[in-house]
Design a protein around this motif. Structure first.
Motif, mmCIF file in Angstrom:
data_model
loop_
_atom_site.group_PDB
_atom_site.id
_atom_site.type_symbol
_atom_site.label_atom_id
_atom_site.label_comp_id
_atom_site.label_asym_id
_atom_site.label_seq_id
_atom_site.Cartn_x
_atom_site.Cartn_y
_atom_site.Cartn_z
ATOM 1 N N TYR A 13 38.603 45.408 43.232
ATOM 2 C CA TYR A 13 39.571 46.086 44.099
ATOM 3 C C TYR A 13 40.779 45.196 44.371
ATOM 4 O O TYR A 13 41.932 45.653 44.293
ATOM 5 C CB TYR A 13 38.907 46.478 45.421
ATOM 6 N N LEU B 221 43.052 44.947 41.267
ATOM 7 C CA LEU B 221 43.811 46.170 41.014
ATOM 8 C C LEU B 221 44.928 46.342 42.043
ATOM 9 O O LEU B 221 46.004 46.861 41.720
ATOM 10 C CB LEU B 221 42.877 47.374 41.038
ATOM 11 N N THR B 222 44.684 45.914 43.270
ATOM 12 C CA THR B 222 45.729 45.984 44.293
ATOM 13 C C THR B 222 46.907 45.092 43.936
ATOM 14 O O THR B 222 48.072 45.485 44.062
ATOM 15 C CB THR B 222 45.162 45.570 45.660
ATOM 16 N N GLU C 209 49.151 46.379 40.949
ATOM 17 C CA GLU C 209 50.075 47.458 41.276
ATOM 18 C C GLU C 209 50.254 48.447 40.118
ATOM 19 O O GLU C 209 51.366 48.735 39.680
ATOM 20 C CB GLU C 209 51.430 46.886 41.695
ATOM 21 N N TRP D 298 36.802 50.340 35.623
ATOM 22 C CA TRP D 298 37.610 49.748 36.676
ATOM 23 C C TRP D 298 38.348 50.787 37.516
ATOM 24 O O TRP D 298 38.691 50.509 38.674
ATOM 25 C CB TRP D 298 38.630 48.784 36.060
ATOM 26 N N ALA E 117 39.967 51.056 42.356
ATOM 27 C CA ALA E 117 41.270 50.988 43.010
ATOM 28 C C ALA E 117 41.208 51.574 44.420
ATOM 29 O O ALA E 117 42.072 51.290 45.253
ATOM 30 C CB ALA E 117 42.318 51.728 42.175
ATOM 31 N N ASN E 118 40.179 52.364 44.666
ATOM 32 C CA ASN E 118 39.969 52.939 45.994
ATOM 33 C C ASN E 118 39.137 51.970 46.829
ATOM 34 O O ASN E 118 38.011 51.646 46.468
ATOM 35 C CB ASN E 118 39.231 54.282 45.865
#
Length: 343
Positions: free
Chosen positions: A72, A75-76, A79, A98, A102-103
């Motif tokens: 997470y 992925l944050t 962007e 993956w 992202a959530n």
């Protein structure tokens, strides 16, 4: 009843109030790391100390939680692009595995549910076949070794040997800021406190007494009409969930997750820590993790070449002079004081 909870309340106040005020940010971060290990140790104390299941593979569940959080965070920071290690590995498209991470809700849920589901599947298969004792311990140890091999072999998916690092932000907060690290420490300490109280309540309940009965006489419990496999599976899953949650908290606190942190050796170190603290007492398991974590840091700082020998000597010393660990010594002293007071 109130007197029994006074020691816990005193330790909680010191941990939540005094530690952030007295310790510099670096030392406070180390203490937060020790408390993450203490959460894993609490689960081991429940499974091994109360349930008699010597699990040597808690690093697997710790790693599942850690990698869920790391995915997470990566992925944050990407962007919408690819994490840095995937770019270096020549990956051109984000793997489907993956995408859901992202959530943040999904990632944090999987940090706990992933280990729990794996533990339920493994426990159902193993305990139904009445595998226990050394055979169960070896099986969990083999699972940890297989997990490391899998992670190392998937360079483009997991970062390989290096794992994942370079985390800079969590929910919009800069992880390098002292205030963020202080907040993370409070979160870790609070989670440990809640889990300790919940686990203690579970142990003191009817289910806890049944778990101890399964540990001491599994065949007798089966003859009484209970299902020992179900009891052990639930406990094993609970300990796995604790380890997964600890792994998720560990990543933003320490800033890295790699196969070296969840293999056979780290799993064994956690079991040793629980043994040093006292596996039959939940508070002893927590204390053992903190003591062994601090000893590892102190010995490595002062004796860079021989700290492993000193750590081993500490384990041998405690096990030789106090087979029930530090908690056993405390209980003995408290019992003698009560006897002397009564006299």
């Amino acid at each position: 009843m109130i007197r029994r909870h006074l020691p816990f309340a005193a330790v909680a106040v010191v941990a939540l109030v005094a530690a952030p005020l007295l310790l510099e940010p670096f030392r406070l971060g180390l203490l937060a790391k020790y408390l993450c290990y203490a959460i894993v140790a609490l689960g081991i104390g429940l499974a091994w100390g109360k349930g008699g299941m010597l699990t040597l593979g808690q690093g697997v569940f710790f790693g599942l939680g850690g990698y869920s959080m790391a995915m997470y965070l990566k992925l944050t920071e990407a962007e919408g692009g690819l994490p840095d290690f995937m770019v270096w590995s020549g990956v051109e498209e984000l793997p489907a595995l993956w995408v859901p991470f992202a959530n943040p809700v999904f990632a944090m849920s999987m940090a706990v549910l992933g280990p729990v589901i794996l533990a339920v599947v493994l426990g159902t298969l193993v305990f139904r076949q009445r595998v226990r004792g050394a055979y169960f311990a070896i099986l969990t140890q083999a699972l940890a070794a297989a997990m490391v091999i899998l992670l190392v072999g998937q360079q483009g998916l997991t970062g390989g040997t290096n794992g994942m690092t370079n985390f800079f932000e969590l929910f919009g907060q800069d992880l390098a800021e002292d205030s963020t690290q202080r907040g993370l420490y409070l979160v870790v300490a609070g989670v440990l406190g809640v889990l300790y109280l919940g686990t203690r309540q579970l142990v003191n309940s009817r289910y806890g007494r049944l778990l101890v009965a399964v540990r001491d006489g599994e065949d007798r419990v089966r003859f009484l009409g209970y299902d020992p496999a179900l009891v052990k599976t639930v406990t094993f899953a609970a300990s796995a969930g604790m380890a997964g949650l600890a792994g998720a908290l560990f990543v933003p606190v320490v800033g890295i997750i790699s196969p070296a942190l969840l293999g056979v050796v780290p799993s064994l170190e956690l079991v040793v820590a629980v043994a040093v603290g006292g596996r039959h007492v939940l508070a002893g398991a927590v204390l053992g993790a903190v003591v062994m974590g601090y000893a590892k840091t102190a010995f490595s700082e002062q004796f860079a070449d021989g700290w492993l020998y000193l750590q081993g000597a500490l384990f041998i010393l405690v096990m030789t002079l106090a087979s029930k660990g530090i908690a056993g010594v405390a209980q003995t002293v408290a019992g003698r004081l009560r006897s002397a007071r009564a006299t």
